[in-house]
Design a protein around this motif. Structure first.
Motif, PDB file in Angstrom:
ATOM      1  N   ASN A 153       0.834  -1.201   0.000  1.00  0.00           N
ATOM      2  CA  ASN A 153       0.000   0.000   0.000  1.00  0.00           C
ATOM      3  C   ASN A 153       0.874   1.258   0.000  1.00  0.00           C
ATOM      4  O   ASN A 153       0.597   2.212  -0.739  1.00  0.00           O
ATOM      5  N   HIS A 154       1.915   1.262   0.794  1.00  0.00           N
ATOM      6  CA  HIS A 154       2.814   2.412   0.855  1.00  0.00           C
ATOM      7  C   HIS A 154       3.478   2.654  -0.504  1.00  0.00           C
ATOM      8  O   HIS A 154       3.558   3.793  -0.968  1.00  0.00           O
ATOM      9  N   HIS A 155       3.930   1.571  -1.131  1.00  0.00           N
ATOM     10  CA  HIS A 155       4.538   1.685  -2.448  1.00  0.00           C
ATOM     11  C   HIS A 155       3.543   2.293  -3.432  1.00  0.00           C
ATOM     12  O   HIS A 155       3.885   3.185  -4.227  1.00  0.00           O
ATOM     13  N   ASP A 156       2.295   1.807  -3.389  1.00  0.00           N
ATOM     14  CA  ASP A 156       1.258   2.332  -4.277  1.00  0.00           C
ATOM     15  C   ASP A 156       0.985   3.809  -3.992  1.00  0.00           C
ATOM     16  O   ASP A 156       0.783   4.600  -4.914  1.00  0.00           O
ATOM     17  N   GLN A 157       0.982   4.194  -2.711  1.00  0.00           N
ATOM     18  CA  GLN A 157       0.745   5.596  -2.334  1.00  0.00           C
ATOM     19  C   GLN A 157       1.837   6.500  -2.896  1.00  0.00           C
ATOM     20  O   GLN A 157       1.547   7.595  -3.368  1.00  0.00           O
ATOM     21  N   LEU A 158       3.070   6.026  -2.825  1.00  0.00           N
ATOM     22  CA  LEU A 158       4.182   6.842  -3.324  1.00  0.00           C
ATOM     23  C   LEU A 158       4.165   6.972  -4.842  1.00  0.00           C
ATOM     24  O   LEU A 158       4.626   7.975  -5.388  1.00  0.00           O
ATOM     25  N   ARG A 159       3.633   5.976  -5.522  1.00  0.00           N
ATOM     26  CA  ARG A 159       3.593   5.988  -6.989  1.00  0.00           C
ATOM     27  C   ARG A 159       2.439   6.844  -7.521  1.00  0.00           C
ATOM     28  O   ARG A 159       2.435   7.205  -8.686  1.00  0.00           O
ATOM     29  N   GLU A 160       1.436   7.124  -6.678  1.00  0.00           N
ATOM     30  CA  GLU A 160       0.315   7.952  -7.125  1.00  0.00           C
ATOM     31  C   GLU A 160       0.800   9.370  -7.390  1.00  0.00           C
ATOM     32  O   GLU A 160       1.673   9.886  -6.714  1.00  0.00           O
TER      33      GLU A 160
END
Length: 116
Positions: free
Chosen positions: A108-115
């Motif tokens: 989830n954190h990785h996805d948040q940073l990629r947004e």
């Protein structure tokens, strides 16, 4: 975040428990080693091959720490040459829920940073 009580003594105790947890599982290698051993890599060299980039010295040190914290069991067999095998302990299973939550949080954190 857990509901932290406003009582200073309770907060201090919760922080100590959190620090104890981090002391045991923190670092670059401990969790990958536990995963490798849990997946059936029981010999030192097999563990080293499955945890890419780890040195012999670091693996030896980390396995000793995991054994001291009762997460890994080391068995020495009376053969020539002596055989040593590592397995995860039943106590290690208590980490499973936490590790799965960490994986989910990391994704989830990785996805948040990629947004954007």
């Amino acid at each position: 975040m857990p509901d932290i009580q406003p009582d200073n003594a309770a907060i201090a105790q919760q922080i100590r428990h959190l620090q104890d947890t981090l002391y045991v599982v923190n670092g670059k290698w401990k969790l990958p080693i536990l995963v490798a051993v849990h997946q059936g890599n029981s010999r030192f060299r097999d563990i080293q091959r499955s945890v890419q980039g780890i040195t012999t010295k670091v693996l030896s040190t980390e396995l000793k720490a995991l054994e001291q914290n009762k997460l890994v069991v080391r068995r020495v067999y009376d053969t020539s040459p002596p055989a040593v095998e590592y397995t995860t302990s039943p106590y290690c299973e208590t980490l499973q829920t936490m590790i799965l939550e960490m994986i989910a949080w990391g994704k989830n954190h990785h996805d948040q940073l990629r947004e954007k």
